[in-house]
Design an enzyme around this catalytic site. Structure first.
Site, mmCIF file in Angstrom:
data_model
loop_
_atom_site.group_PDB
_atom_site.id
_atom_site.type_symbol
_atom_site.label_atom_id
_atom_site.label_comp_id
_atom_site.label_asym_id
_atom_site.label_seq_id
_atom_site.Cartn_x
_atom_site.Cartn_y
_atom_site.Cartn_z
ATOM 1 N N ARG A 236 0.854 -1.186 0.000
ATOM 2 C CA ARG A 236 0.000 0.000 0.000
ATOM 3 C C ARG A 236 0.890 1.236 0.000
ATOM 4 N NH1 ARG A 236 -3.447 -2.748 -1.454
ATOM 5 N NH2 ARG A 236 -5.553 -3.080 -0.641
ATOM 6 N N GLU A 265 -3.289 7.913 -5.029
ATOM 7 C CA GLU A 265 -3.446 7.456 -6.419
ATOM 8 C C GLU A 265 -4.664 8.103 -7.072
ATOM 9 O OE1 GLU A 265 -3.641 3.211 -6.154
ATOM 10 O OE2 GLU A 265 -1.614 3.038 -5.359
ATOM 11 N N HIS A 283 -0.370 0.777 -10.093
ATOM 12 C CA HIS A 283 -1.130 -0.115 -9.208
ATOM 13 C C HIS A 283 -1.783 -1.243 -10.014
ATOM 14 C CE1 HIS A 283 -3.596 -0.316 -5.226
ATOM 15 N NE2 HIS A 283 -3.304 -1.528 -5.683
#
Length: 318
Positions: A236, A265, A283
């Protein structure tokens, strides 16, 4: 009548969408321009929610779904869901636990190789047409860092951490790890202190669960990792103090970083863009056809089982 399900984020596998439409009346909230009007029209009949780990669902939206029974998270992170509120209302929350493990571990090792061997820089060098202009047979690029035999420190020895360890071991890498406690079924060296783990690692790989975590990778840990050390993050973004990371890279306090996740993000610190010692991904550790299909199948199964009164695989609130 088919149960009504509110879908907050898209699923990219056509076969899964077809299956959802066969089994449920799917209300695709993510496609609506006026979302509040859509909830006012359909919210009273919604029994299930499909969402992503990043999207989650707000307590305010849950409060507008009086018949809600289950929230199926298409991912492993549940920090964007108010689990306490869900439990209080008897709403089951599920996640696609286990489906992502192999892909995430694969990308962790891929990122390690990419940043150590300068794969992205070398790719750009060839694509730009610079290679034929070199006056020497070898490209004028810096010598890379050998991956085989690197001392690997893993932060979090859960499913992903263990899968990373298996892959790293195949490269002849000594492995140490930290977690909340030592694992009795893990033969690798346990190091209780994160800073100590960093100091004795050539690469620090973040694989920890992070629903309630804070920025544990800070300036002190990066300094301990040292000028020859690399940071890899497939866990994360919020585990890393990005300001400290940018500063450490600029000061050459660490050798490089490879990141699949970020704090805010899709907003990535622009200071990372021009750094050739950094590899960036949007991601997408789980973004393979096979894994996304498995995840979609688990979402469908979670809804079916919950509506049938069964405890589904991946339930995090039971």
């Amino acid at each position: 009548m088919k149960p009504e399900v509110l879908q907050l984020s898209p699923i990219l596998i056509p076969e899964i969408n077809t299956r959802l439409d066969e089994l449920f009346t799917v209300r695709r909230y993510f496609q609506q321009a006026d979302k509040q009007a859509y909830i006012q029209e359909h919210g009273a009949n919604i029994r299930g929610v499909i969402t992503g780990g990043h999207t989650g669902i707000s307590q305010a939206l849950m409060a507008q779904l009086p018949k809600l029974e289950v929230i199926a998270v298409n991912g492993v992170g549940t920090d964007a869901v108010d689990l306490a509120y869900a439990r209080d209302r008897g709403i089951r929350v599920t996640a696609t636990i286990g489906a992502l493990t192999e892909d995430v571990a694969d990308l962790a090792i891929g990122l390690l190789i990419a940043v150590c061997r300068g794969l992205c820089t070398s790719d750009r060098y060839v694509r730009s047409g610079e290679w034929p202009q070199s006056p020497t047979p070898l490209a004028p690029l810096p010598l890379a860092r050998q991956v085989s035999g690197m001392r690997i420190g893993i932060v979090g020895m859960g499913r992903v951490g263990r899968a990373v360890a298996i892959r790293a071991a195949a490269f002849g890498c000594p492995i140490s790890y930290t977690d909340l406690q030592p694992m009795s079924d893990v033969s690798h060296t346990f190091v209780a202190d994160l800073k100590q783990l960093a100091s004795q690692s050539d690469a620090l790989i973040l694989a920890a669960a992070a629903d309630q975590a804070e920025a544990i990778i800070n300036a002190e840990v990066l300094q301990a990792l040292g000028k020859d050390g690399y940071l890899i993050n497939v866990a994360r973004g919020k585990l890393v103090n990005e300001t400290d990371l940018v500063a450490a890279l600029a000061a050459q306090e660490i050798a490089g970083a490879a990141l699949d996740v970020f704090v805010d993000e899709p907003n990535v610190p622009e200071a990372l863009f021009a750094n050739e010692n950094v590899v960036l991904q949007p991601h997408r550790a789980s973004a393979t056809l096979q894994t996304r299909t498995r995840m979609g199948e688990m979402v469908v199964a979670s809804l079916v089982d919950s509506f049938a009164g069964r405890i589904p695989q991946g339930s995090v609130t039971d």
